[in-house]
Design a protein around this motif. Structure first.
Motif, PDB file in Angstrom:
ATOM      1  N   UNK A  86       0.834  -1.204   0.000  1.00 39.06           N
ATOM      2  CA  UNK A  86       0.000   0.000   0.000  1.00 39.06           C
ATOM      3  C   UNK A  86       0.863   1.246   0.000  1.00 39.06           C
ATOM      4  N   UNK A  87       1.915   1.226   0.799  1.00 47.88           N
ATOM      5  CA  UNK A  87       2.829   2.377   0.841  1.00 47.88           C
ATOM      6  C   UNK A  87       3.490   2.594  -0.519  1.00 47.88           C
ATOM      7  N   UNK A  88       3.870   1.511  -1.187  1.00 46.00           N
ATOM      8  CA  UNK A  88       4.492   1.624  -2.513  1.00 46.00           C
ATOM      9  C   UNK A  88       3.502   2.200  -3.520  1.00 46.00           C
ATOM     10  N   UNK A  89       2.241   1.750  -3.484  1.00 45.79           N
ATOM     11  CA  UNK A  89       1.219   2.288  -4.398  1.00 45.79           C
ATOM     12  C   UNK A  89       0.964   3.764  -4.115  1.00 45.79           C
ATOM     13  N   UNK A  90       0.944   4.137  -2.849  1.00 49.09           N
ATOM     14  CA  UNK A  90       0.729   5.526  -2.471  1.00 49.09           C
ATOM     15  C   UNK A  90       1.867   6.402  -2.979  1.00 49.09           C
ATOM     16  N   UNK A  91       3.097   5.923  -2.821  1.00 48.25           N
ATOM     17  CA  UNK A  91       4.255   6.681  -3.293  1.00 48.25           C
ATOM     18  C   UNK A  91       4.232   6.808  -4.813  1.00 48.25           C
ATOM     19  N   UNK A  92       3.836   5.723  -5.492  1.00 46.95           N
ATOM     20  CA  UNK A  92       3.754   5.764  -6.954  1.00 46.95           C
ATOM     21  C   UNK A  92       2.690   6.763  -7.407  1.00 46.95           C
ATOM     22  N   UNK A  93       1.549   6.764  -6.754  1.00 48.02           N
ATOM     23  CA  UNK A  93       0.486   7.708  -7.106  1.00 48.02           C
ATOM     24  C   UNK A  93       0.942   9.144  -6.873  1.00 48.02           C
ATOM     25  N   UNK A  94       1.669   9.379  -5.781  1.00 47.48           N
ATOM     26  CA  UNK A  94       2.174  10.726  -5.501  1.00 47.48           C
ATOM     27  C   UNK A  94       3.149  11.163  -6.585  1.00 47.48           C
ATOM     28  N   UNK A  95       4.004  10.256  -7.017  1.00 42.75           N
ATOM     29  CA  UNK A  95       4.956  10.585  -8.080  1.00 42.75           C
ATOM     30  C   UNK A  95       4.228  10.874  -9.392  1.00 42.75           C
ATOM     31  N   UNK A  96       3.171  10.112  -9.683  1.00 48.96           N
ATOM     32  CA  UNK A  96       2.406  10.347 -10.910  1.00 48.96           C
ATOM     33  C   UNK A  96       1.673  11.680 -10.853  1.00 48.96           C
ATOM     34  N   UNK A  97       1.133  12.036  -9.675  1.00 50.44           N
ATOM     35  CA  UNK A  97       0.486  13.344  -9.536  1.00 50.44           C
ATOM     36  C   UNK A  97       1.489  14.467  -9.758  1.00 50.44           C
ATOM     37  N   UNK A  98       2.676  14.302  -9.178  1.00 48.77           N
ATOM     38  CA  UNK A  98       3.721  15.315  -9.351  1.00 48.77           C
ATOM     39  C   UNK A  98       4.087  15.444 -10.832  1.00 48.77           C
ATOM     40  N   UNK A  99       4.198  14.321 -11.531  1.00 49.32           N
ATOM     41  CA  UNK A  99       4.520  14.353 -12.956  1.00 49.32           C
ATOM     42  C   UNK A  99       3.412  15.032 -13.747  1.00 49.32           C
ATOM     43  N   UNK A 100       2.157  14.736 -13.419  1.00 49.62           N
ATOM     44  CA  UNK A 100       1.025  15.372 -14.094  1.00 49.62           C
ATOM     45  C   UNK A 100       1.049  16.882 -13.883  1.00 49.62           C
ATOM     46  N   UNK A 101       1.317  17.314 -12.659  1.00 48.49           N
ATOM     47  CA  UNK A 101       1.390  18.750 -12.370  1.00 48.49           C
ATOM     48  C   UNK A 101       2.527  19.396 -13.159  1.00 48.49           C
ATOM     49  N   UNK A 102       3.678  18.743 -13.196  1.00 46.14           N
ATOM     50  CA  UNK A 102       4.822  19.280 -13.949  1.00 46.14           C
ATOM     51  C   UNK A 102       4.507  19.365 -15.440  1.00 46.14           C
ATOM     52  N   UNK A 103       3.897  18.323 -15.984  1.00 48.11           N
ATOM     53  CA  UNK A 103       3.554  18.323 -17.408  1.00 48.11           C
ATOM     54  C   UNK A 103       2.561  19.432 -17.739  1.00 48.11           C
ATOM     55  N   UNK A 104       1.587  19.646 -16.860  1.00 44.41           N
ATOM     56  CA  UNK A 104       0.606  20.706 -17.090  1.00 44.41           C
ATOM     57  C   UNK A 104       1.283  22.071 -17.073  1.00 44.41           C
ATOM     58  N   UNK A 105       2.194  22.271 -16.135  1.00 45.30           N
ATOM     59  CA  UNK A 105       2.902  23.547 -16.060  1.00 45.30           C
ATOM     60  C   UNK A 105       3.799  23.744 -17.278  1.00 45.30           C
ATOM     61  N   UNK A 106       4.501  22.704 -17.699  1.00 44.98           N
ATOM     62  CA  UNK A 106       5.330  22.792 -18.909  1.00 44.98           C
ATOM     63  C   UNK A 106       4.473  23.130 -20.128  1.00 44.98           C
ATOM     64  N   UNK A 107       3.310  22.487 -20.221  1.00 44.95           N
ATOM     65  CA  UNK A 107       2.404  22.776 -21.337  1.00 44.95           C
ATOM     66  C   UNK A 107       1.923  24.212 -21.307  1.00 44.95           C
ATOM     67  N   UNK A 108       1.618  24.724 -20.120  1.00 46.69           N
ATOM     68  CA  UNK A 108       1.172  26.113 -19.995  1.00 46.69           C
ATOM     69  C   UNK A 108       2.266  27.067 -20.451  1.00 46.69           C
ATOM     70  N   UNK A 109       3.495  26.811 -20.041  1.00 43.54           N
ATOM     71  CA  UNK A 109       4.614  27.667 -20.447  1.00 43.54           C
ATOM     72  C   UNK A 109       4.822  27.634 -21.965  1.00 43.54           C
ATOM     73  N   UNK A 110       4.667  26.463 -22.567  1.00 42.71           N
ATOM     74  CA  UNK A 110       4.800  26.352 -24.022  1.00 42.71           C
ATOM     75  C   UNK A 110       3.715  27.169 -24.721  1.00 42.71           C
ATOM     76  N   UNK A 111       2.494  27.145 -24.178  1.00 43.53           N
ATOM     77  CA  UNK A 111       1.403  27.916 -24.783  1.00 43.53           C
ATOM     78  C   UNK A 111       1.654  29.419 -24.637  1.00 43.53           C
ATOM     79  N   UNK A 112       2.211  29.832 -23.517  1.00 47.41           N
ATOM     80  CA  UNK A 112       2.529  31.253 -23.317  1.00 47.41           C
ATOM     81  C   UNK A 112       3.558  31.704 -24.359  1.00 47.41           C
ATOM     82  N   UNK A 113       4.542  30.875 -24.621  1.00 48.13           N
ATOM     83  CA  UNK A 113       5.547  31.211 -25.635  1.00 48.13           C
ATOM     84  C   UNK A 113       4.908  31.351 -27.020  1.00 48.13           C
ATOM     85  N   UNK A 114       3.915  30.545 -27.301  1.00 47.01           N
ATOM     86  CA  UNK A 114       3.242  30.588 -28.601  1.00 47.01           C
ATOM     87  C   UNK A 114       2.414  31.864 -28.775  1.00 47.01           C
ATOM     88  N   UNK A 115       1.951  32.449 -27.653  1.00 50.37           N
ATOM     89  CA  UNK A 115       1.137  33.672 -27.735  1.00 50.37           C
ATOM     90  C   UNK A 115       1.914  34.758 -28.465  1.00 50.37           C
TER      91      UNK A 115
END
Length: 147
Positions: A58-87
């Motif tokens: 359970x602890x391993x699954x929780x840690x994996x989910x936390x890492x995936x959430x962090x990756x999702x947040x990072x990807x969303x922020x990277x995507x936002x920055x790319x869109x700002x550059x395109x403006x």
């Protein structure tokens, strides 16, 4: 008819438990059922470490989910920055507006996922996914309240 539990059964369960054997290993070695070994262990105040394996998984699954959430947040922020550059490089005002809208949406996703990560440290992954979907999609027309 089941064999009654004898003192030698109790002694053997205590000894084998102390050796670190699992409930099923003890049952096989004694030729008794796992339920009988569990009954003896409970009466003797002994616990088996199966719960520790479940807790570790359970602890391993929780840690994996936390890492995936962090990756999702990072990807969303990277995507936002790319869109700002395109403006700035947009060919038209409409394109610039579309890129800015996309950047805003991705920034909101980043903020919501980061907030969920903070708020779900002790919650289950399934509950987190439900809240993530609710947060990202918002209320749906025709969807029942609370579910």
């Amino acid at each position: 008819m089941a064999q009654p539990i004898q003192d030698h059964d109790r002694e053997a369960v205590r000894r084998l438990h102390a050796e670190g054997k699992s409930r099923n290993q003890i049952a096989r070695e004694l030729g008794r059922g796992a339920a009988t070994v569990s009954k003896i262990a409970a009466a003797e105040g002994l616990a088996f470490s199966g719960g520790a394996r479940v807790a570790a998984a359970t602890e391993a699954r929780t840690a994996d989910a936390a890492a995936r959430r962090e990756q999702l947040a990072d990807d969303a922020l990277d995507g936002a920055l790319a869109q700002v550059e395109r403006v700035g490089a947009a060919d038209s005002a409409r394109d610039a507006r579309d890129y800015a809208t996309a950047a805003r949406a991705l920034t909101e996703v980043h903020a919501k996922v980061a907030e969920l990560a903070r708020n779900t440290k002790t919650s289950s992954a399934g509950g987190m996914l439900d809240r993530l979907a609710d947060a990202l999609l918002g209320p749906q027309d025709g969807a029942p309240d609370g579910g």
